[in-house]
Design a protein around this motif. Structure first.
Motif, PDB file in Angstrom:
ATOM      1  N   THR A  94       0.833  -1.197   0.000  1.00  0.00           N
ATOM      2  CA  THR A  94       0.000   0.000   0.000  1.00  0.00           C
ATOM      3  C   THR A  94       0.870   1.250   0.000  1.00  0.00           C
ATOM      4  OG1 THR A  94      -1.770  -1.197   1.127  1.00  0.00           O
ATOM      5  CG2 THR A  94      -1.873   1.207   1.201  1.00  0.00           C
ATOM      6  N   VAL A  95       1.954   1.235   0.753  1.00  0.00           N
ATOM      7  CA  VAL A  95       2.908   2.342   0.734  1.00  0.00           C
ATOM      8  C   VAL A  95       3.494   2.511  -0.660  1.00  0.00           C
ATOM      9  CG1 VAL A  95       5.225   3.031   1.526  1.00  0.00           C
ATOM     10  CG2 VAL A  95       3.491   2.330   3.182  1.00  0.00           C
ATOM     11  N   LEU A  96       3.760   1.405  -1.319  1.00  0.00           N
ATOM     12  CA  LEU A  96       4.308   1.435  -2.679  1.00  0.00           C
ATOM     13  C   LEU A  96       3.402   2.198  -3.633  1.00  0.00           C
ATOM     14  CD1 LEU A  96       6.711   0.232  -4.305  1.00  0.00           C
ATOM     15  CD2 LEU A  96       5.217  -1.695  -4.829  1.00  0.00           C
ATOM     16  N   ILE A  97       2.108   2.151  -3.412  1.00  0.00           N
ATOM     17  CA  ILE A  97       1.151   2.869  -4.245  1.00  0.00           C
ATOM     18  C   ILE A  97       0.891   4.282  -3.706  1.00  0.00           C
ATOM     19  CG2 ILE A  97      -1.227   2.861  -5.133  1.00  0.00           C
ATOM     20  CD1 ILE A  97       0.705   0.595  -6.199  1.00  0.00           C
ATOM     21  N   MET A  98       0.724   4.392  -2.399  1.00  0.00           N
ATOM     22  CA  MET A  98       0.326   5.668  -1.809  1.00  0.00           C
ATOM     23  C   MET A  98       1.449   6.701  -1.742  1.00  0.00           C
ATOM     24  SD  MET A  98      -2.861   5.742  -1.377  1.00  0.00           S
ATOM     25  CE  MET A  98      -2.958   7.250  -0.408  1.00  0.00           C
ATOM     26  N   CYS A  99       2.684   6.284  -1.594  1.00  0.00           N
ATOM     27  CA  CYS A  99       3.773   7.263  -1.521  1.00  0.00           C
ATOM     28  C   CYS A  99       3.893   8.072  -2.818  1.00  0.00           C
ATOM     29  CB  CYS A  99       5.101   6.598  -1.153  1.00  0.00           C
ATOM     30  SG  CYS A  99       6.445   7.789  -0.979  1.00  0.00           S
ATOM     31  N   PRO A 100       3.920   7.433  -3.993  1.00  0.00           N
ATOM     32  CA  PRO A 100       3.947   8.243  -5.215  1.00  0.00           C
ATOM     33  C   PRO A 100       2.680   9.088  -5.395  1.00  0.00           C
ATOM     34  CG  PRO A 100       4.649   6.009  -5.679  1.00  0.00           C
ATOM     35  CD  PRO A 100       4.134   6.013  -4.270  1.00  0.00           C
ATOM     36  N   THR A 101       1.541   8.545  -4.972  1.00  0.00           N
ATOM     37  CA  THR A 101       0.292   9.297  -5.090  1.00  0.00           C
ATOM     38  C   THR A 101       0.324  10.551  -4.231  1.00  0.00           C
ATOM     39  OG1 THR A 101      -0.987   7.283  -5.546  1.00  0.00           O
ATOM     40  CG2 THR A 101      -2.203   9.189  -4.729  1.00  0.00           C
ATOM     41  N   MET A 102       0.636  10.394  -2.956  1.00  0.00           N
ATOM     42  CA  MET A 102       0.650  11.537  -2.051  1.00  0.00           C
ATOM     43  C   MET A 102       1.821  12.472  -2.343  1.00  0.00           C
ATOM     44  SD  MET A 102      -2.098  11.448  -0.507  1.00  0.00           S
ATOM     45  CE  MET A 102      -1.753  12.907   0.467  1.00  0.00           C
ATOM     46  N   SER A 103       2.898  11.949  -2.900  1.00  0.00           N
ATOM     47  CA  SER A 103       4.010  12.805  -3.298  1.00  0.00           C
ATOM     48  C   SER A 103       3.599  13.703  -4.459  1.00  0.00           C
ATOM     49  CB  SER A 103       5.227  11.959  -3.691  1.00  0.00           C
ATOM     50  OG  SER A 103       5.742  11.303  -2.557  1.00  0.00           O
ATOM     51  N   ALA A 104       2.729  13.205  -5.343  1.00  0.00           N
ATOM     52  CA  ALA A 104       2.206  14.042  -6.422  1.00  0.00           C
ATOM     53  C   ALA A 104       1.341  15.164  -5.853  1.00  0.00           C
ATOM     54  CB  ALA A 104       1.410  13.194  -7.418  1.00  0.00           C
ATOM     55  N   VAL A 105       0.483  14.817  -4.892  1.00  0.00           N
ATOM     56  CA  VAL A 105      -0.349  15.834  -4.237  1.00  0.00           C
ATOM     57  C   VAL A 105       0.541  16.875  -3.566  1.00  0.00           C
ATOM     58  CG1 VAL A 105      -2.016  16.239  -2.377  1.00  0.00           C
ATOM     59  CG2 VAL A 105      -2.309  14.270  -3.895  1.00  0.00           C
ATOM     60  N   ALA A 106       1.528  16.424  -2.818  1.00  0.00           N
ATOM     61  CA  ALA A 106       2.419  17.344  -2.105  1.00  0.00           C
ATOM     62  C   ALA A 106       3.223  18.202  -3.078  1.00  0.00           C
ATOM     63  CB  ALA A 106       3.355  16.562  -1.185  1.00  0.00           C
ATOM     64  N   ALA A 107       3.694  17.614  -4.171  1.00  0.00           N
ATOM     65  CA  ALA A 107       4.470  18.383  -5.148  1.00  0.00           C
ATOM     66  C   ALA A 107       3.617  19.494  -5.759  1.00  0.00           C
ATOM     67  CB  ALA A 107       5.021  17.460  -6.236  1.00  0.00           C
ATOM     68  N   VAL A 108       2.380  19.179  -6.092  1.00  0.00           N
ATOM     69  CA  VAL A 108       1.494  20.199  -6.655  1.00  0.00           C
ATOM     70  C   VAL A 108       1.188  21.274  -5.615  1.00  0.00           C
ATOM     71  CG1 VAL A 108      -0.845  20.628  -7.521  1.00  0.00           C
ATOM     72  CG2 VAL A 108       0.477  18.708  -8.426  1.00  0.00           C
ATOM     73  N   TYR A 125       9.930  17.844  -9.062  1.00  0.00           N
ATOM     74  CA  TYR A 125       9.437  18.006  -7.696  1.00  0.00           C
ATOM     75  C   TYR A 125       8.846  16.694  -7.191  1.00  0.00           C
ATOM     76  CZ  TYR A 125       9.444  23.066  -8.818  1.00  0.00           C
ATOM     77  OH  TYR A 125       9.779  24.332  -9.202  1.00  0.00           O
ATOM     78  N   TRP A 126       8.097  16.026  -8.069  1.00  0.00           N
ATOM     79  CA  TRP A 126       7.435  14.771  -7.682  1.00  0.00           C
ATOM     80  C   TRP A 126       8.472  13.695  -7.350  1.00  0.00           C
ATOM     81  CZ3 TRP A 126       6.997  10.143 -10.780  1.00  0.00           C
ATOM     82  CH2 TRP A 126       6.206   9.165 -10.182  1.00  0.00           C
ATOM     83  N   VAL A 127       9.454  13.497  -8.235  1.00  0.00           N
ATOM     84  CA  VAL A 127      10.481  12.476  -7.995  1.00  0.00           C
ATOM     85  C   VAL A 127      11.258  12.790  -6.722  1.00  0.00           C
ATOM     86  CG1 VAL A 127      12.649  11.486  -8.880  1.00  0.00           C
ATOM     87  CG2 VAL A 127      10.681  11.747 -10.416  1.00  0.00           C
ATOM     88  N   ALA A 128      11.612  14.041  -6.521  1.00  0.00           N
ATOM     89  CA  ALA A 128      12.346  14.422  -5.308  1.00  0.00           C
ATOM     90  C   ALA A 128      11.511  14.138  -4.064  1.00  0.00           C
ATOM     91  CB  ALA A 128      12.731  15.900  -5.369  1.00  0.00           C
ATOM     92  N   ASN A 133      10.542  10.967   0.773  1.00  0.00           N
ATOM     93  CA  ASN A 133       9.541  10.447   1.696  1.00  0.00           C
ATOM     94  C   ASN A 133       9.447   8.929   1.780  1.00  0.00           C
ATOM     95  OD1 ASN A 133       8.431  12.814   2.838  1.00  0.00           O
ATOM     96  ND2 ASN A 133       7.393  13.232   0.927  1.00  0.00           N
ATOM     97  N   PHE A 134       9.813   8.204   0.736  1.00  0.00           N
ATOM     98  CA  PHE A 134       9.554   6.769   0.728  1.00  0.00           C
ATOM     99  C   PHE A 134      10.148   6.026   1.927  1.00  0.00           C
ATOM    100  CE2 PHE A 134       9.923   2.328  -0.360  1.00  0.00           C
ATOM    101  CZ  PHE A 134       8.630   2.052  -0.779  1.00  0.00           C
ATOM    102  N   PRO A 135      11.419   6.217   2.254  1.00  0.00           N
ATOM    103  CA  PRO A 135      11.953   5.468   3.416  1.00  0.00           C
ATOM    104  C   PRO A 135      11.185   5.769   4.705  1.00  0.00           C
ATOM    105  CG  PRO A 135      13.742   6.473   2.175  1.00  0.00           C
ATOM    106  CD  PRO A 135      12.473   7.029   1.620  1.00  0.00           C
TER     107      PRO A 135
END
Length: 164
Positions: A94-108, A125-128, A133-135
């Motif tokens: 779930t983290v594997l899916i939610m981290c990129p999702t929420m990172s997109a929200v945070a980047a925007v 910004y999204w990749v950074a 955040n992932f770890p």
């Protein structure tokens, strides 16, 4: 763990709030100069951001994060084989899916809209944000938010879970 739709919603709300608050503490501390420079006001500032970020977590986890995370975990481990490992795999997937999702929200939100950054730089910004955040999000989910959420959930629904 949740057996009914209402229990699922309560569990999701608890997990969304604990995940959002923990990650906001981490990110606000980083913005303020890093974890070694952290002060008590970080907890308040994080609470202000988590007051709306938990809603994004709740919506996106219910739309796709939980479903995809469970499907990925089921491919790795079955609940019948090891309930403990299955729970860990569900959390990790779930983290594997939610981290990129929420990172997109945070980047925007924080890099472009509130931060004044350029929409052209959104992929960077999204990749950074994912890499930063992932770890922490994985560790926070496995060792703090997940156990606390399950503990609170079991306390809230102790009678219903005992009857089932």
């Amino acid at each position: 763990m949740p057996k009914t739709k209402l229990q699922g919603i309560i569990f999701g709300l608890l997990m969304s709030v604990t995940m959002a608050y923990g990650m906001e503490v981490y990110n606000v501390a980083l913005k303020e100069g890093g974890l070694s420079q952290m002060t008590n006001h970080v907890f308040w500032d994080a609470l202000l951001e988590a007051a709306y970020m938990w809603l994004f977590v709740f919506v996106f986890s219910n739309l796709w994060g939980n479903r995809i995370g469970h499907k990925l975990a089921d491919k790795i481990c079955r609940a019948e084989d090891s309930p403990f490992l299955h729970t860990l795999f569900i959390s990790g997937c779930t983290v594997l899916i939610m981290c990129p999702t929420m990172s997109a929200v945070a980047a925007v939100l924080f890099s472009v809209i509130l931060g004044g950054g350029s929409w052209d730089q959104l992929p960077a910004y999204w990749v950074a944000t994912v890499l930063k955040n992932f770890p922490m999000v994985l560790l926070w989910n496995l060792f703090a938010a997940g156990p606390v959420t399950r503990l609170l959930f079991r306390r809230i629904f102790a009678r219903q879970l005992a009857e089932a």
